[in-house]
Design an enzyme around this catalytic site. Structure first.
Site, PDB file in Angstrom:
ATOM      1  N   THR A  85       0.879  -1.388  -0.072  1.00  0.00           N
ATOM      2  CA  THR A  85       0.006  -0.200   0.086  1.00  0.00           C
ATOM      3  C   THR A  85       0.768   1.183  -0.061  1.00  0.00           C
ATOM      4  O   THR A  85       0.593   2.274  -0.654  1.00  0.00           O
ATOM      5  CB  THR A  85      -0.912  -0.036   1.239  1.00  0.00           C
ATOM      6  OG1 THR A  85      -1.900  -0.993   1.165  1.00  0.00           O
ATOM      7  CG2 THR A  85      -1.786   1.381   1.325  1.00  0.00           C
ATOM      8  N   ASN A 106       5.534  -0.715   3.580  1.00  0.00           N
ATOM      9  CA  ASN A 106       4.553  -0.327   4.607  1.00  0.00           C
ATOM     10  C   ASN A 106       5.564   0.001   5.717  1.00  0.00           C
ATOM     11  O   ASN A 106       5.344   1.023   6.487  1.00  0.00           O
ATOM     12  CB  ASN A 106       3.488  -1.000   4.937  1.00  0.00           C
ATOM     13  CG  ASN A 106       2.536  -1.118   3.671  1.00  0.00           C
ATOM     14  OD1 ASN A 106       2.243  -0.155   2.791  1.00  0.00           O
ATOM     15  ND2 ASN A 106       1.825  -2.378   3.897  1.00  0.00           N
ATOM     16  N   HIS A 313      -7.972  -9.294   2.289  1.00  0.00           N
ATOM     17  CA  HIS A 313      -7.089 -10.114   3.310  1.00  0.00           C
ATOM     18  C   HIS A 313      -7.672 -11.204   3.892  1.00  0.00           C
ATOM     19  O   HIS A 313      -7.348 -12.387   4.356  1.00  0.00           O
ATOM     20  CB  HIS A 313      -6.333  -9.128   4.309  1.00  0.00           C
ATOM     21  CG  HIS A 313      -4.937  -8.483   3.643  1.00  0.00           C
ATOM     22  ND1 HIS A 313      -3.767  -8.964   3.379  1.00  0.00           N
ATOM     23  CD2 HIS A 313      -4.877  -7.198   3.262  1.00  0.00           C
ATOM     24  CE1 HIS A 313      -3.053  -8.256   2.610  1.00  0.00           C
ATOM     25  NE2 HIS A 313      -3.575  -6.950   2.669  1.00  0.00           N
ATOM     26  N   ASP A 356      -3.202   0.279  -5.644  1.00  0.00           N
ATOM     27  CA  ASP A 356      -1.975   0.232  -5.289  1.00  0.00           C
ATOM     28  C   ASP A 356      -1.094  -1.211  -5.311  1.00  0.00           C
ATOM     29  O   ASP A 356      -0.184  -1.083  -5.313  1.00  0.00           O
ATOM     30  CB  ASP A 356      -1.967   0.637  -3.653  1.00  0.00           C
ATOM     31  CG  ASP A 356      -2.869  -0.148  -3.049  1.00  0.00           C
ATOM     32  OD1 ASP A 356      -3.811  -0.751  -3.588  1.00  0.00           O
ATOM     33  OD2 ASP A 356      -2.815   0.106  -1.803  1.00  0.00           O
ATOM     34  N   HIS A 357      -1.878  -2.040  -5.445  1.00  0.00           N
ATOM     35  CA  HIS A 357      -1.734  -3.507  -5.873  1.00  0.00           C
ATOM     36  C   HIS A 357      -2.954  -4.399  -5.943  1.00  0.00           C
ATOM     37  O   HIS A 357      -3.959  -3.969  -5.893  1.00  0.00           O
ATOM     38  CB  HIS A 357      -0.672  -3.949  -4.554  1.00  0.00           C
ATOM     39  CG  HIS A 357      -1.379  -4.131  -3.373  1.00  0.00           C
ATOM     40  ND1 HIS A 357      -2.416  -4.879  -2.837  1.00  0.00           N
ATOM     41  CD2 HIS A 357      -1.298  -3.162  -2.351  1.00  0.00           C
ATOM     42  CE1 HIS A 357      -2.757  -4.468  -1.451  1.00  0.00           C
ATOM     43  NE2 HIS A 357      -2.299  -3.168  -1.253  1.00  0.00           N
ATOM     44  N   HIS A 491      -0.232 -10.099  -0.417  1.00  0.00           N
ATOM     45  CA  HIS A 491       0.242  -9.584  -1.903  1.00  0.00           C
ATOM     46  C   HIS A 491       1.621  -9.234  -1.336  1.00  0.00           C
ATOM     47  O   HIS A 491       2.142  -9.495  -0.492  1.00  0.00           O
ATOM     48  CB  HIS A 491      -0.666  -8.228  -2.322  1.00  0.00           C
ATOM     49  CG  HIS A 491      -0.704  -7.319  -1.168  1.00  0.00           C
ATOM     50  ND1 HIS A 491      -0.076  -6.184  -0.521  1.00  0.00           N
ATOM     51  CD2 HIS A 491      -1.891  -7.218  -0.302  1.00  0.00           C
ATOM     52  CE1 HIS A 491      -0.408  -5.793   0.133  1.00  0.00           C
ATOM     53  NE2 HIS A 491      -1.500  -5.976   0.594  1.00  0.00           N
TER      54      HIS A 491
END
Length: 551
Positions: A85, A106, A313, A356-357, A491
């Site tokens: 993120t 992160n 998640h 962001d991913h 991820h």
């Protein structure tokens, strides 16, 4: 003479085209023309295929509107590792990579000191709107300018920039170093907060919004599916071993009783699809209160939608929860675009949407369907290495951590034991290469000569920040990700499910169409800079996507 009069009469009967109409969405050569507002939307953990996987039940005004009215770059990828993120939001808005912008993950390690650092952490500031540690945040760890900073510079700081997200990093990093405000959610109070980096007191409109206590109202609702549950054909069955239950739930099945799930604070709004609704509620309020798009200069509203990540998640991409979340988000986006049409004017603003991913499929789900995949426990590997080095080299805790698929060495402990750093790296690499699920292990000082595919080498180099990244990079086999649980997903790797992201533009200055050639996350801010006729951010390495822009 008679012919001349007829010609003039015919001209007079034609509808007049004003200069404002003529210049709408286009720039007259030699003049500066910009949209009234730019709206950036980052959907946290949105895989590219979600644009089409649930498309048959999307409404006309959300994702489908962007696809039909706007321009979609169908083959946009992330240019670095790890796909997380903080780096993702930084890349979108700087057009740069962790090697340059400094947001290496992160959470990363300051290599010179061994100190852990959160990407938005700033102990020199205090929270505004809360006394919790959630307020001790700022963009100071970001080492490059953003497209939002460049807009402020281009207009002598007359443009307004606002960042909004439940996650602090999803608000702070896009808003850049010079915004009029960046706001994020405080679990303890249920309020939108900021820090003294930006202001010493919350604006009156933020206080008034907080006074509505919307998280209390939203968390009083049970999460039911939008449609009959047996119609969710794109997902596994509701009672699935691949999904994680909420606190207090016997099983991860609908309906999810949020009044019972809530707990003592308001953190549960993050893993509720209404968290996205709540975020866009606040964005609409910011739009009106700050009069965004109403001034003489272009303004910028940066919104990140975080609940998709928390739900992803916990439940994974094949869950009914994920499918229902995107169907609800699609409706929220439709309402948000309609709001922008009414307040700013359709055709007066430019919006873009990206992620962001992405995210992997649940590892056990892949195995059960005869597709390669699995999890890899970096924490266990670090423990084994530390035990080995203590026994064989008399170095206690030679490895600080294996996180973000990187090995962080404890240089202080290694130096105190007068051990050989190169030997520890070599032994670590030899050990890690033998671990199930590991494809490559690379010494970052020797990455240029490593026998790995060129594209992968470039991503590793782009993600490596010498001050903030580990000494060794671990690359897992396709379908594998770091973790030890059996439910949900994660991820961070180089596979397409993590790196292939949606990228759509819509509105002022944007063509209608699509593109299948390679484009990159780094290209977003470069394209926005071209659209706005402003300088690219200071660390930008991206290229303009000219196919998306009207001439």
């Amino acid at each position: 003479m008679k012919i001349k009069h007829l010609f003039l009469a015919a001209l007079a009967s034609l509808p007049m085209v004003t200069s404002a109409q003529k210049n709408k969405n286009t720039a007259t050569p030699g003049t500066l023309s910009r949209p009234k507002l730019v709206v950036g939307i980052v959907v946290d953990q949105m895989r590219w295929d979600y644009l089409y996987r649930f498309n048959d039940r999307y409404v006309a005004g959300g994702f489908k509107r962007m696809l039909s009215e706007g321009f979609t770059c169908e083959n946009t990828h992330i240019d670095y590792l790890p796909t997380e993120t903080g780096p993702g939001h930084s890349c979108v808005y700087t057009g740069s990579v962790p090697a340059i912008h400094g947001i290496a993950a992160n959470n990363f390690i300051i290599q010179a000191t061994g100190k852990p650092m959160y990407c938005a952490e700033d102990t020199t500031v205090r929270g505004v709107g809360s006394t919790s540690v959630a307020g001790k945040m700022s963009p100071r760890n970001l080492q490059a300018s953003t497209i939002t900073d460049e807009l402020k510079l281009a207009t002598n700081f007359r443009s307004k920039v606002i960042g909004i997200a439940l996650k602090d990093r999803g608000s702070i990093l896009p808003a850049g170093h010079t915004p009029n405000g960046a706001y994020w959610f405080d679990d303890a109070t249920g309020n939108w907060i900021t820090s003294t980096y930006y202001t010493n007191d919350l604006p009156a409109w933020v206080k008034q919004f907080n006074d509505k206590k919307l998280p209390t109202a939203y968390l009083a609702k049970t999460w039911e599916t939008l449609y009959p549950i047996n119609t969710y054909k794109q997902s596994t069955t509701d009672k699935s071993p691949y999904e994680g239950a909420y606190r207090g739930e016997a099983a991860p099945v609908f309906p999810h009783n949020f009044p019972a799930i809530k707990g003592a604070d308001f953190a549960a709004i993050r893993s509720n699809p209404l968290g996205n609704t709540f975020t866009l509620d606040f964005a609409k309020t910011a739009l009106d209160a700050e009069q965004l798009g109403k001034g003489e200069q272009t303004d910028f509203l940066a919104v990140s939608l975080s609940s998709t990540d928390y739900i992803g998640h916990q439940f994974g991409p094949n869950s009914i929860e994920a499918e229902d979340t995107y169907l609800r988000l699609d409706r929220d986006l439709a309402a948000f675009f309609a709001y922008l049409d009414a307040r700013v004017g359709k055709g007066n603003y430019t919006a873009f949407l990206t992620a962001d991913h992405g995210a992997a499929h649940n590892a056990q789900f892949l195995k059960d369907n005869n597709i390669p995949g699995g999890t890899w426990d970096g924490f266990a590997a670090a423990t084994q290495l530390n035990n080995m080095f203590e026994k064989e080299l008399n170095v206690k805790r030679a490895i600080l951590s294996i996180d973000n698929y990187e090995v962080n060495l404890n240089y202080a402990a290694i130096n105190n034991a007068k051990a050989d750093v190169e030997k520890i790296k070599d032994l670590s690499i030899a050990y890690l290469r033998k671990q199930p699920g590991v494809l490559y292990v690379v010494d970052m000082q020797k990455v240029q000569s490593a026998s790995i595919p060129a594209d992968l080498r470039e991503r590793i180099i782009n993600g490596y920040n010498a001050e903030r990244s580990g000494a060794i990079q671990v690359i897992l086999k396709p379908g594998y990700f770091a973790g030890h649980g059996k439910t949900g997903t994660s991820h961070g790797v180089s596979s397409p499910y993590d790196t292939h992201i949606p990228l759509l533009f819509m509105g002022w200055g944007i063509k209608q169409g699509s593109l299948n050639r390679d484009t990159h996350m780094t290209d977003i801010s470069a394209t926005l800079a071209a659209l706005l006729h402003i300088q690219m951010p200071s660390g930008c390495v991206g290229k303009v996507i000219p196919e998306a822009l009207k001439k």
